[in-house]
Scaffold this motif. Sequence first.
Motif, PDB file in Angstrom:
ATOM      1  N   LYS A 164       0.994  -1.130  -0.056  1.00  0.00           N
ATOM      2  CA  LYS A 164       0.092   0.069   0.002  1.00  0.00           C
ATOM      3  C   LYS A 164       0.794   1.200  -0.198  1.00  0.00           C
ATOM      4  N   ASP A 165       1.982   1.480   0.768  1.00  0.00           N
ATOM      5  CA  ASP A 165       2.819   2.413   0.724  1.00  0.00           C
ATOM      6  C   ASP A 165       3.442   2.453  -0.711  1.00  0.00           C
ATOM      7  N   TRP A 166       4.202   1.301  -1.304  1.00  0.00           N
ATOM      8  CA  TRP A 166       4.455   1.517  -2.541  1.00  0.00           C
ATOM      9  C   TRP A 166       3.580   2.044  -3.612  1.00  0.00           C
ATOM     10  N   PHE A 167       2.493   1.477  -3.467  1.00  0.00           N
ATOM     11  CA  PHE A 167       1.351   1.937  -4.411  1.00  0.00           C
ATOM     12  C   PHE A 167       1.051   3.415  -4.229  1.00  0.00           C
ATOM     13  N   SER A 168       0.914   3.842  -3.131  1.00  0.00           N
ATOM     14  CA  SER A 168       0.541   5.449  -2.801  1.00  0.00           C
ATOM     15  C   SER A 168       1.422   6.046  -3.533  1.00  0.00           C
ATOM     16  N   ARG A 169       2.701   5.618  -3.441  1.00  0.00           N
ATOM     17  CA  ARG A 169       3.897   6.594  -4.247  1.00  0.00           C
ATOM     18  C   ARG A 169       3.832   6.371  -5.869  1.00  0.00           C
ATOM     19  N   HIS A 170       3.248   5.316  -6.042  1.00  0.00           N
ATOM     20  CA  HIS A 170       3.202   5.224  -7.669  1.00  0.00           C
ATOM     21  C   HIS A 170       1.826   5.443  -8.234  1.00  0.00           C
ATOM     22  N   GLU A 171       0.894   5.660  -7.625  1.00  0.00           N
ATOM     23  CA  GLU A 171      -0.651   5.837  -8.221  1.00  0.00           C
ATOM     24  C   GLU A 171      -0.660   6.277  -9.411  1.00  0.00           C
ATOM     25  N   ARG A 172      -0.247   7.620  -9.264  1.00  0.00           N
ATOM     26  CA  ARG A 172      -0.254   8.384 -10.626  1.00  0.00           C
ATOM     27  C   ARG A 172       0.551   7.807 -11.742  1.00  0.00           C
ATOM     28  N   ILE A 173       1.665   7.228 -11.487  1.00  0.00           N
ATOM     29  CA  ILE A 173       2.416   6.517 -12.464  1.00  0.00           C
ATOM     30  C   ILE A 173       1.558   5.471 -12.940  1.00  0.00           C
ATOM     31  N   ILE A 174       1.068   4.505 -12.258  1.00  0.00           N
ATOM     32  CA  ILE A 174       0.247   3.415 -12.585  1.00  0.00           C
ATOM     33  C   ILE A 174      -0.902   3.807 -13.374  1.00  0.00           C
ATOM     34  N   ASP A 175      -1.906   4.695 -12.899  1.00  0.00           N
ATOM     35  CA  ASP A 175      -2.832   5.387 -13.772  1.00  0.00           C
ATOM     36  C   ASP A 175      -2.380   5.802 -14.934  1.00  0.00           C
ATOM     37  N   ASP A 176      -1.275   6.368 -15.199  1.00  0.00           N
ATOM     38  CA  ASP A 176      -0.664   6.876 -16.515  1.00  0.00           C
ATOM     39  C   ASP A 176      -0.541   5.662 -17.297  1.00  0.00           C
ATOM     40  N   PHE A 177       0.164   4.805 -16.884  1.00  0.00           N
ATOM     41  CA  PHE A 177       0.475   3.292 -17.602  1.00  0.00           C
ATOM     42  C   PHE A 177      -0.875   2.686 -18.014  1.00  0.00           C
ATOM     43  N   ASP A 178      -1.837   2.803 -17.177  1.00  0.00           N
ATOM     44  CA  ASP A 178      -3.306   2.140 -17.550  1.00  0.00           C
ATOM     45  C   ASP A 178      -3.593   3.150 -18.995  1.00  0.00           C
ATOM     46  N   ASN A 179      -3.523   4.429 -18.866  1.00  0.00           N
ATOM     47  CA  ASN A 179      -4.122   5.297 -19.843  1.00  0.00           C
ATOM     48  C   ASN A 179      -3.023   5.285 -21.350  1.00  0.00           C
ATOM     49  N   ARG A 180      -1.822   4.919 -21.061  1.00  0.00           N
ATOM     50  CA  ARG A 180      -0.941   4.778 -22.083  1.00  0.00           C
ATOM     51  C   ARG A 180      -1.311   3.414 -22.846  1.00  0.00           C
ATOM     52  N   PHE A 181      -1.300   2.515 -21.902  1.00  0.00           N
ATOM     53  CA  PHE A 181      -1.545   1.072 -22.315  1.00  0.00           C
ATOM     54  C   PHE A 181      -3.081   1.156 -23.365  1.00  0.00           C
ATOM     55  N   ALA A 182      -4.099   1.818 -22.589  1.00  0.00           N
ATOM     56  CA  ALA A 182      -5.244   1.944 -23.536  1.00  0.00           C
ATOM     57  C   ALA A 182      -5.146   3.026 -24.761  1.00  0.00           C
ATOM     58  N   ALA A 183      -4.265   3.767 -24.875  1.00  0.00           N
ATOM     59  CA  ALA A 183      -3.987   4.673 -25.912  1.00  0.00           C
ATOM     60  C   ALA A 183      -3.232   3.707 -27.227  1.00  0.00           C
ATOM     61  N   LEU A 184      -2.388   2.925 -26.581  1.00  0.00           N
ATOM     62  CA  LEU A 184      -1.611   1.964 -27.536  1.00  0.00           C
ATOM     63  C   LEU A 184      -2.563   0.818 -28.192  1.00  0.00           C
ATOM     64  N   VAL A 185      -3.318   0.516 -27.263  1.00  0.00           N
ATOM     65  CA  VAL A 185      -4.646  -0.485 -28.091  1.00  0.00           C
ATOM     66  C   VAL A 185      -5.544   0.303 -28.854  1.00  0.00           C
ATOM     67  N   LYS A 186      -5.952   1.329 -28.720  1.00  0.00           N
ATOM     68  CA  LYS A 186      -6.958   2.351 -29.408  1.00  0.00           C
ATOM     69  C   LYS A 186      -6.184   2.616 -30.765  1.00  0.00           C
ATOM     70  N   ARG A 187      -4.831   3.059 -30.769  1.00  0.00           N
ATOM     71  CA  ARG A 187      -4.129   3.244 -32.285  1.00  0.00           C
ATOM     72  C   ARG A 187      -4.087   1.951 -32.879  1.00  0.00           C
ATOM     73  N   ALA A 188      -3.920   0.864 -32.387  1.00  0.00           N
ATOM     74  CA  ALA A 188      -3.816  -0.526 -33.063  1.00  0.00           C
ATOM     75  C   ALA A 188      -5.015  -1.036 -33.596  1.00  0.00           C
ATOM     76  N   SER A 189      -6.230  -0.432 -33.046  1.00  0.00           N
ATOM     77  CA  SER A 189      -7.467  -0.947 -33.539  1.00  0.00           C
ATOM     78  C   SER A 189      -8.229  -0.277 -34.552  1.00  0.00           C
ATOM     79  N   LYS A 190      -8.912  -0.816 -35.049  1.00  0.00           N
ATOM     80  CA  LYS A 190      -9.888  -0.168 -36.575  1.00  0.00           C
ATOM     81  C   LYS A 190     -10.715   0.735 -36.061  1.00  0.00           C
TER      82      LYS A 190
END
Length: 148
Positions: free
Chosen positions: A55-81
Motif C-alpha cells: 500500500k505504501d509503494w502503491f501510494s507513491r506510484h498511483e499516478r504513474i500506474i494510472d498513467d500506464f493504464d492510460n498509455r496502455f489504452a492509447a496503444l490499444v486504441k491506435r492499434a484498433s480499427k
Amino acid sequence: MVAMLALSGLAHAAESRSYTADLATMFNEYQRLVALRDACLTLPGKREEILESYKDWFSRHERIIDDFDNRFAALVKRASKDQADYQKNYGKYQSEVLQLREENKKALLANREKLVQQCNEFPAYVRHPKSDIPAMFPVEFKTIYRPR
C-alpha cells in the motif's frame, strides 16, 4: 500488435530505445510486484505486513500506474480499427496481462524456499526509494516522460 509486444515482455528485449519497450519495462515491473505481492499473501503470518508495505509503494506510484493504464489504452486504441475493435482488443490484452501475472505468481509459488526469502525482503524493499520505478528505470522513465 504494439500492445501485444508491451504485454508479453518481448519489447523489453528490444535493443534500441523505444517508447513501447520503455513503457513495457516499467509496466512489467509493476506487474512483477503485484505477482510477488499475491504470492506472498499465500504465506501464513505475512498478510498484513505485505499488504501495508505494498500500500505504501502503491501510494507513491498511483499516478504513474494510472498513467500506464492510460498509455496502455492509447496503444490499444491506435492499434484498433474502430471502437468495437478497441473494446475487443482491450479486453484481450487485459486478459493476457492477468494471465501473465498469474503465471508469474505460479512460478514464484513453485519454489517455496526462494519465495519465503523474497517475501521476507518484500516490505523493506517496497518501502525503500530504490524500488521507485523512476529510480529503477531512469532512462526508460525519461523516454516516456520527456517533454514533447
